[in-house]
Design a protein around this motif. Structure first.
Motif, PDB file in Angstrom:
ATOM      1  N   ARG A 231       0.677  -1.072  -0.023  1.00 30.17           N
ATOM      2  CA  ARG A 231       0.178  -0.037  -0.029  1.00 30.17           C
ATOM      3  C   ARG A 231       0.835   1.127  -0.053  1.00 30.17           C
ATOM      4  N   PRO A 232       0.334   2.403  -0.565  1.00 32.33           N
ATOM      5  CA  PRO A 232       0.884   3.606  -0.561  1.00 32.33           C
ATOM      6  C   PRO A 232       1.025   4.374   0.892  1.00 32.33           C
ATOM      7  N   LYS A 233       0.166   3.756   1.824  1.00 33.80           N
ATOM      8  CA  LYS A 233       0.262   4.507   2.952  1.00 33.80           C
ATOM      9  C   LYS A 233      -0.289   3.485   4.103  1.00 33.80           C
ATOM     10  N   LEU A 234       0.623   3.756   5.244  1.00 34.33           N
ATOM     11  CA  LEU A 234       0.293   2.651   6.363  1.00 34.33           C
ATOM     12  C   LEU A 234       0.130   3.617   7.815  1.00 34.33           C
ATOM     13  N   PHE A 235      -0.415   3.057   8.625  1.00 32.60           N
ATOM     14  CA  PHE A 235      -0.196   3.670  10.054  1.00 32.60           C
ATOM     15  C   PHE A 235       0.529   2.359  10.892  1.00 32.60           C
ATOM     16  N   ALA A 236       1.285   2.976  11.861  1.00 31.13           N
ATOM     17  CA  ALA A 236       2.098   2.108  12.407  1.00 31.13           C
ATOM     18  C   ALA A 236       2.110   2.596  14.003  1.00 31.13           C
ATOM     19  N   ASP A 237       2.153   1.512  14.812  1.00 31.32           N
ATOM     20  CA  ASP A 237       2.327   1.702  16.479  1.00 31.32           C
ATOM     21  C   ASP A 237       2.742   0.580  16.943  1.00 31.32           C
ATOM     22  N   ASP A 292      10.485  -3.496   5.235  1.00 32.70           N
ATOM     23  CA  ASP A 292      11.537  -3.532   4.353  1.00 32.70           C
ATOM     24  C   ASP A 292      11.168  -3.097   3.116  1.00 32.70           C
ATOM     25  N   SER A 293      10.132  -3.606   2.612  1.00 34.12           N
ATOM     26  CA  SER A 293       9.843  -3.292   1.079  1.00 34.12           C
ATOM     27  C   SER A 293       8.794  -2.217   1.018  1.00 34.12           C
ATOM     28  N   PHE A 294       8.288  -1.491   2.184  1.00 32.09           N
ATOM     29  CA  PHE A 294       7.398  -0.622   1.840  1.00 32.09           C
ATOM     30  C   PHE A 294       7.737   0.575   1.757  1.00 32.09           C
ATOM     31  N   ARG A 295       7.061   1.322   0.589  1.00 31.18           N
ATOM     32  CA  ARG A 295       7.595   2.808  -0.033  1.00 31.18           C
ATOM     33  C   ARG A 295       5.993   3.553   0.092  1.00 31.18           C
ATOM     34  N   GLY A 296       6.374   4.724   0.698  1.00 28.04           N
ATOM     35  CA  GLY A 296       4.884   5.412   0.925  1.00 28.04           C
ATOM     36  C   GLY A 296       5.251   6.237   2.172  1.00 28.04           C
ATOM     37  N   ILE A 297       3.953   6.625   2.551  1.00 28.33           N
ATOM     38  CA  ILE A 297       3.583   7.464   3.807  1.00 28.33           C
ATOM     39  C   ILE A 297       3.382   6.609   4.872  1.00 28.33           C
ATOM     40  N   LEU A 298       4.075   6.710   6.173  1.00 30.83           N
ATOM     41  CA  LEU A 298       3.959   6.184   7.360  1.00 30.83           C
ATOM     42  C   LEU A 298       3.334   7.085   8.494  1.00 30.83           C
ATOM     43  N   GLN A 299       2.158   6.833   8.876  1.00 29.69           N
ATOM     44  CA  GLN A 299       1.614   7.775   9.833  1.00 29.69           C
ATOM     45  C   GLN A 299       1.864   6.996  11.356  1.00 29.69           C
ATOM     46  N   VAL A 300       2.615   7.671  12.252  1.00 27.74           N
ATOM     47  CA  VAL A 300       3.118   7.084  13.483  1.00 27.74           C
ATOM     48  C   VAL A 300       2.875   8.519  14.635  1.00 27.74           C
ATOM     49  N   ASP A 301       3.281   7.715  15.661  1.00 30.62           N
ATOM     50  CA  ASP A 301       3.427   8.675  16.919  1.00 30.62           C
ATOM     51  C   ASP A 301       4.659   9.433  16.856  1.00 30.62           C
ATOM     52  N   GLY A 302       5.017   9.675  18.023  1.00 22.79           N
ATOM     53  CA  GLY A 302       6.403  10.393  18.149  1.00 22.79           C
ATOM     54  C   GLY A 302       7.683   9.522  18.411  1.00 22.79           C
ATOM     55  N   TYR A 303       7.453   8.193  18.360  1.00 19.23           N
ATOM     56  CA  TYR A 303       8.774   7.435  18.761  1.00 19.23           C
ATOM     57  C   TYR A 303       9.782   7.481  17.888  1.00 19.23           C
ATOM     58  N   GLU A 421      -4.301  11.086   7.614  1.00 19.19           N
ATOM     59  CA  GLU A 421      -5.260  11.751   8.487  1.00 19.19           C
ATOM     60  C   GLU A 421      -4.563  12.473   9.581  1.00 19.19           C
ATOM     61  N   LEU A 422      -5.273  13.280  10.479  1.00 19.78           N
ATOM     62  CA  LEU A 422      -4.835  14.045  11.461  1.00 19.78           C
ATOM     63  C   LEU A 422      -4.213  13.358  12.639  1.00 19.78           C
ATOM     64  N   ASP A 423      -4.537  12.098  12.645  1.00 18.70           N
ATOM     65  CA  ASP A 423      -3.993  11.421  13.776  1.00 18.70           C
ATOM     66  C   ASP A 423      -3.772  10.017  13.568  1.00 18.70           C
ATOM     67  N   ASN A 424      -3.168   9.264  14.375  1.00 17.00           N
ATOM     68  CA  ASN A 424      -3.119   7.818  14.428  1.00 17.00           C
ATOM     69  C   ASN A 424      -3.991   6.864  15.014  1.00 17.00           C
ATOM     70  N   ASN A 425      -5.033   7.439  15.190  1.00 10.77           N
ATOM     71  CA  ASN A 425      -6.387   6.726  15.976  1.00 10.77           C
ATOM     72  C   ASN A 425      -6.528   5.396  15.101  1.00 10.77           C
ATOM     73  N   ALA A 426      -6.758   5.161  13.854  1.00 12.73           N
ATOM     74  CA  ALA A 426      -6.847   4.060  13.182  1.00 12.73           C
ATOM     75  C   ALA A 426      -6.211   2.749  13.435  1.00 12.73           C
ATOM     76  N   VAL A 427      -4.767   2.965  13.757  1.00 12.70           N
ATOM     77  CA  VAL A 427      -3.995   1.833  14.207  1.00 12.70           C
ATOM     78  C   VAL A 427      -4.160   1.721  16.039  1.00 12.70           C
ATOM     79  N   GLU A 428      -4.337   2.709  16.553  1.00 16.55           N
ATOM     80  CA  GLU A 428      -4.465   2.582  18.002  1.00 16.55           C
ATOM     81  C   GLU A 428      -5.859   1.865  18.351  1.00 16.55           C
ATOM     82  N   ARG A 429      -6.883   2.203  17.533  1.00 13.00           N
ATOM     83  CA  ARG A 429      -8.193   1.281  17.708  1.00 13.00           C
ATOM     84  C   ARG A 429      -7.832  -0.137  17.377  1.00 13.00           C
TER      85      ARG A 429
END
Length: 507
Positions: A231-237, A292-303, A421-429
């Motif tokens: 995918r071109p965009k993922l959330f991570a937590d 390793d193979s991901f290319r795109g936008i990663l939405q994360v917290d401040g880690y 998105e404005l936040d990382n709530n999708a992955v936190e849920r």
């Protein structure tokens, strides 16, 4: 401080008093933070029930290894099946029996063309489960032989099973998995429930079933992760997962990393999904290896560990406004805090715009953000920098402002991309169910057990995201795997492939 020790310089005195006030306020804030959480050393001795939970995962890992060994040769499979038949006992007589006869198509002797006659049958019983009711599926396979020649016995082949020689149907195994990983019901509690219906199943037996299922589902979990990385965009937590550390009499802190995709807020065509990956620590190398193979936008917290991932140039980080807001909320909640309160109001204005554009296309969202949100963001940055110059640099408020400004590029990336998105709530849920499971189980019994959490929870939570019944899904998937579903068609077993199917009859 004694009066004769006071400095003569009034400016110096004012500076000392100001520093003392800042220090006091910082200490008060720390105390307030501590009051929100409960700290304390846990007893190193654990209740018996909690030790049972740890043993579940150890036994599952052993069952997974056994499943792998049995796939090596037909002899190994036969030996495993014979061992289970010898130890499984009889199913309760009061359970209803659903008999299925698997017969041969041609009852003509291949030698003399005479009619075959029935000389006996093989009958096997497996434990099946339907909602709130147990039943026993009885499979009858008649045997035939010819009276006129010695061509041997003819019989229909036995149907495939996920666990050779085992009692459970695939639906029963799926029920155990859903109860443990979706309904947060540990195996020893499930065994108690089954015992009330007269079905005596040891916790170790249930653990064996889970271990076998987890081994068979591992390729599907890996495929799910691979598809998400495309995918071109993922959330991570990530979230902590205590894991029993043999030999030390205590637990160690592992990590469950979550990688999620959810394009529904901007009407994306790809289905949502989440994949969990277990790691024994929180080092930056973990997400680097996982993506390793991901290319795109990663939405994360401040880690900070995610910055290492972005340094390679293939990943752009989008940060979370909820984490920025949370820092100001902690300061504004206890009492009057004008700057923190105004920061919350300015952030709330951004969310008000987002509520209006949720569900629109990515381009429409980007256009509105350029027209309405950009000016608010620019004004917020200038305001934060101005306030930072007026307050003590050692206070919690300064920390909150610096946290935001140091991540400003990632925080404002949403202005130019409607998919963000404005936040990382999708992955936190998606992490909350893991937290609930952790509260019930307290810890995983081994690294292998933690990997089972990651494997099975990934499939169940992806089912939930796509409004698919996890029980019907796992029942069908395990049945297909047992029947030799080809690996080249593994995509047909991913949860979102079941979106248009009615799985109630399967479950």
């Amino acid at each position: 401080m004694p009066r004769d020790a006071l400095p003569d310089d009034s400016e110096t005195l004012k500076a000392m008093l100001l520093a003392e006030r800042v220090q006091n306020e910082r200490l008060r804030q720390i105390i307030r933070d501590l009051q929100r959480h409960q700290f304390g050393r846990r007893a190193e001795t654990l209740p018996e029930d909690q030790m049972q939970l740890g043993l579940e995962d150890v036994e599952q890992a052993a069952a997974r290894d056994a499943a792998e060994a049995e796939q090596a040769t037909p002899a190994a499979r036969q030996a495993g099946a014979a061992k289970r038949r010898a130890n499984r006992g009889a199913l309760p007589a009061h359970l209803p029996r659903i008999e299925t006869t698997i017969d041969i198509d041609d009852k003509t002797c291949r030698c003399c063309q005479g009619a075959l006659h029935r000389i006996g049958e093989d009958k096997s019983e497996r434990l099946d489960i339907v909602p709130a009711q147990f039943r026993v599926l009885v499979t009858i396979r008649p045997k035939y032989a010819c009276r006129q020649c010695e061509d041997g016995v003819v019989q229909a082949p036995a149907p495939a099973r996920l666990i050779e020689g085992g009692l459970p149907t695939e639906a029963t195994i799926a029920q155990v998995l859903v109860s443990k990983y979706a309904d947060h019901l540990p195996l020893y509690r499930q065994a108690q429930i089954y015992g009330r219906q007269g079905v005596n199943l040891d916790r170790s037996t249930l653990a064996d079933w889970v271990g076998h299922a987890a081994w068979h589902l591992r390729p599907l979990h890996q495929r799910l992760l691979d598809k998400l990385r495309e995918r071109p965009k993922l959330f991570a937590d990530e979230t902590t997962l205590p894991v029993l550390d043999p030999g030390r009499g205590r637990t160690k802190t592992g990590q469950l990393w979550a990688y999620a995709a959810d394009d529904r807020p901007w009407n994306g065509s790809d289905p949502p999904g989440v994949a969990y990956v277990y790691a024994p620590d929180r080092k930056a190398e973990r997400p680097i290896a996982h993506l390793d193979s991901f290319r795109g936008i990663l939405q994360v917290d401040g880690y900070a560990g995610y910055r290492r991932l972005a340094e390679r140039g293939d990943v752009r980080l989008a940060f979370c406004w909820v984490h920025v807001r949370r820092n100001f909320y902690k300061l504004a909640t206890p009492g009057p805090a004008p700057i923190a309160s105004e920061a919350l109001q300015r952030i709330a204005a951004l969310y008000a715009i987002e509520n209006d554009i949720r569900g629109r296309t990515a381009e429409e969202r980007r256009t509105v953000r350029q027209q309405k949100s950009r000016s608010l963001v620019d004004a917020l940055e200038s305001w934060l920098r101005a306030k930072l110059g007026l307050i003590s640099q050692k206070g919690k408020l300064a920390e909150a402002i610096r946290y935001a400004l140091s991540r400003w590029e990632g925080l404002t990336r949403f202005l130019d991309d409607g998919r963000i998105e404005l936040d990382n709530n999708a992955v936190e849920r998606s992490i909350r169910p893991i937290t609930l499971n952790r509260k019930n189980a307290l810890f995983a019994g081994s690294d292998g057990g933690a990997e089972h959490w990651a494997t099975i929870a990934s499939l169940i939570e992806t089912c939930k995201l796509n409004d698919i019944d996890p029980l019907g899904y796992l029942t069908d998937v395990l049945t297909r795997i047992a029947s030799g579903h080809p690996n080249r068609d593994i995509d047909a077993l991913l949860p979102w492939a079941y979106q248009k199917q009615d799985l109630r009859a399967v479950a």
